[in-house]
Design an enzyme around this catalytic site. Structure first.
Site, PDB file in Angstrom:
ATOM      1  N   SER A   1     -15.302 -11.760 -18.879  1.00 17.37           N
ATOM      2  CA  SER A   1     -14.718 -11.409 -17.668  1.00 17.37           C
ATOM      3  C   SER A   1     -13.366 -12.115 -17.329  1.00 17.37           C
ATOM      4  O   SER A   1     -13.307 -13.317 -17.672  1.00 17.37           O
ATOM      5  CB  SER A   1     -15.858 -11.529 -16.438  1.00 17.37           C
ATOM      6  OG  SER A   1     -15.123 -11.464 -15.229  1.00 17.37           O
TER       7      SER A   1
ATOM      8  N   TYR B   1      -9.309  -6.893 -14.909  1.00 13.88           N
ATOM      9  CA  TYR B   1      -9.220  -6.466 -13.664  1.00 13.88           C
ATOM     10  C   TYR B   1      -7.789  -6.462 -13.315  1.00 13.88           C
ATOM     11  O   TYR B   1      -7.021  -7.409 -13.418  1.00 13.88           O
ATOM     12  CB  TYR B   1      -9.887  -7.392 -12.407  1.00 13.88           C
ATOM     13  CG  TYR B   1     -11.314  -6.970 -12.195  1.00 13.88           C
ATOM     14  CD1 TYR B   1     -11.642  -5.655 -11.816  1.00 13.88           C
ATOM     15  CD2 TYR B   1     -12.229  -8.023 -12.478  1.00 13.88           C
ATOM     16  CE1 TYR B   1     -13.014  -5.465 -11.505  1.00 13.88           C
ATOM     17  CE2 TYR B   1     -13.588  -7.761 -12.124  1.00 13.88           C
ATOM     18  CZ  TYR B   1     -13.910  -6.463 -11.788  1.00 13.88           C
ATOM     19  OH  TYR B   1     -15.343  -6.355 -11.283  1.00 13.88           O
TER      20      TYR B   1
ATOM     21  N   THR C   1     -11.866  -2.514 -16.428  1.00 14.83           N
ATOM     22  CA  THR C   1     -13.105  -2.001 -15.116  1.00 14.83           C
ATOM     23  C   THR C   1     -12.256  -1.113 -14.210  1.00 14.83           C
ATOM     24  O   THR C   1     -11.344  -1.414 -13.809  1.00 14.83           O
ATOM     25  CB  THR C   1     -13.402  -3.173 -14.480  1.00 14.83           C
ATOM     26  OG1 THR C   1     -14.136  -4.052 -15.399  1.00 14.83           O
ATOM     27  CG2 THR C   1     -14.505  -2.817 -13.348  1.00 14.83           C
TER      28      THR C   1
ATOM     29  N   LYS D   1     -14.315   1.069 -18.521  1.00 12.63           N
ATOM     30  CA  LYS D   1     -15.697   0.733 -17.975  1.00 12.63           C
ATOM     31  C   LYS D   1     -15.736   1.307 -16.586  1.00 12.63           C
ATOM     32  O   LYS D   1     -15.269   0.825 -15.916  1.00 12.63           O
ATOM     33  CB  LYS D   1     -16.085  -0.763 -18.165  1.00 12.63           C
ATOM     34  CG  LYS D   1     -17.288  -1.103 -17.602  1.00 12.63           C
ATOM     35  CD  LYS D   1     -17.683  -2.741 -17.818  1.00 12.63           C
ATOM     36  CE  LYS D   1     -18.788  -2.995 -17.112  1.00 12.63           C
ATOM     37  NZ  LYS D   1     -18.739  -3.252 -15.814  1.00 12.63           N
TER      38      LYS D   1
ATOM     39  N   HIS E   1     -21.738  -0.193 -12.766  1.00 18.31           N
ATOM     40  CA  HIS E   1     -21.440  -1.909 -12.413  1.00 18.31           C
ATOM     41  C   HIS E   1     -22.497  -2.581 -12.020  1.00 18.31           C
ATOM     42  O   HIS E   1     -22.584  -3.293 -10.720  1.00 18.31           O
ATOM     43  CB  HIS E   1     -20.365  -1.849 -11.338  1.00 18.31           C
ATOM     44  CG  HIS E   1     -19.456  -3.082 -11.220  1.00 18.31           C
ATOM     45  ND1 HIS E   1     -17.960  -3.004 -11.236  1.00 18.31           N
ATOM     46  CD2 HIS E   1     -19.780  -4.269 -11.233  1.00 18.31           C
ATOM     47  CE1 HIS E   1     -17.567  -4.037 -11.421  1.00 18.31           C
ATOM     48  NE2 HIS E   1     -18.508  -5.160 -11.015  1.00 18.31           N
TER      49      HIS E   1
END
Ligand code: GLV
Length: 371
Positions: free
Chosen positions: A113, A136, A162, A238, A262
């Site tokens: 992440s 992100y 994402t 994603k 998610h």
């Protein structure tokens, strides 16, 4: 692979979750376990797998089986990966370092992440298998570029962007608990990065506020093109649920999409990923790999996903429950258990390898209401 010994998985993910829940502070457990609004989608992600029944074939020689699968042009030992999950240092002091070691032991890629507690260089230093970077995108392109370049330089071999979180979903548990990071936990990937609004400020700040200030709300397909052009890595999008978006992903050069809601943490009331999976596979037939996540708890869930056309399945919360319970050993227990269950279910379906599974192996369960 030869399997003479019986396959006896001791995996009990619900029991692991109960152990993790007893160990973790309420705020942390709720952050991991929770979903958005009324958690309808969160619950449906689990229930959805039971709406599908397996239809095994018999009298196939399954004495030799192979779980390896081709993903993004390389061979993975197993057709599953660890989903990107933020702040693993909240679950265990070793955080992502424990997770990546365990993932490497079974040959499952780890998707790190953006909001990992450990930075990508630290993670790569102990990794024995592929590490992919979850991005992100920030509202500031300079910050996004710096982060992508950092991930690529450290050795990430794919970029998983994402796309379902221009704003964070309404996680009522986090609001009630005033969820924030303890002051001693950082966000390794953002150390030293010039993020507008300050890069250090994540500690102590609520996640929603942090997101609101920094993560881009204006991300569009143009940004996807731009990210693809700077990354030099296979691009994975994603958080796709609509067939038209699957087609657009293919048109914009994505190598794969993750059919995902998610973990029920963004828009509540959307379908479980498995319920739109076949439609999306049909929509972008052959142009991109289709991956899936959400609510996977059993090897039979993995088999259903693969039969419906998923190339790869991401496993999320079960990994956190293993991590919280017993660090690297706990995560290994989860991933090895899922691998063994998958191997058994595959054999009992009359398949020797994931690619042998097809739509004929799965149908709506009686009473599912589907036709
Ligand atoms: C972060 O992506 C989260 O879902 O909390």
């Amino acid at each position: 692979m030869h399997h003479r010994a019986p396959i006896q998985s001791k995996l009990d993910i619900d029991a692991l979750e109960a152990t993790a829940r007893a160990k973790l502070p309420r705020m942390v457990y709720d952050y991991y376990a929770g979903g958005a609004d009324d958690e309808l989608t969160l619950a449906d992600n689990r229930a959805a797998w039971d709406r599908y029944a397996l239809l095994p074939r018999v009298l196939v020689d399954v004495s030799e089986r192979e779980l390896s699968t081709s993903v993004l042009g390389r061979t993975l030992a197993v057709p599953f990966a660890v989903a990107p999950m933020a702040y693993q240092g909240l679950a265990h002091p070793e955080g992502e370092l424990a997770t990546v070691r365990a993932a490497g032991a079974v040959g499952a890629p780890l998707i790190l992440s953006t909001f990992a507690t450990r930075g990508i260089e630290e993670v790569m230093a102990v990794a024995t298998g592929p590490v992919w970077f979850q991005l992100y995108a920030f509202s500031d392109r300079g910050a996004t570029r710096a982060l992508v370049e950092r991930a690529a330089a450290a050795g990430a071999s794919a970029l998983v962007v994402t796309v379902d979180a221009p704003l964070l979903g309404n996680r009522r548990r986090d609001t009630a608990n005033d969820f924030s990071l303890p002051g001693d936990l950082g966000v390794g990937n953002l150390d030293g990065l010039e993020v507008p609004g300050g890069s250090a400020g994540v500690s102590g700040a609520s996640l929603a506020a942090y997101f609101g200030q920094r993560v881009g709300r204006s991300l569009t397909w143009d940004d996807v093109d731009w990210i693809g052009s700077i990354a030099g890595l296979p691009l994975v999008l994603k958080g796709i649920l609509a067939a038209e978006d699957a087609r657009l992903a293919a048109a914009h050069g994505a190598a794969a999409i993750v059919v995902s809601n998610h973990g029920g943490r963004q828009l509540d009331g959307v379908p479980a990923a498995v319920d739109v999976l076949a439609e999306l596979v049909d929509a972008c037939a052959g142009a991109v790999e289709v991956w899936v996540d959400g609510g996977v708890r059993r090897g039979t869930d993995l088999v259903k996903a693969l039969a419906l056309g998923a190339r790869l399945v991401l496993v999320g919360r079960p990994v956190l429950w293993g991590l919280a319970t017993d660090g690297e050993t706990g995560v290994r227990h989860v991933l090895e258990g899922l691998r063994d269950e998958l191997d058994l279910a595959l054999a009992l379906c009359g398949c020797r390898r994931p690619a042998d599974l097809g739509r004929g192996h799965v149908r709506p369960a009686a009473g599912s209401g589907m036709r």
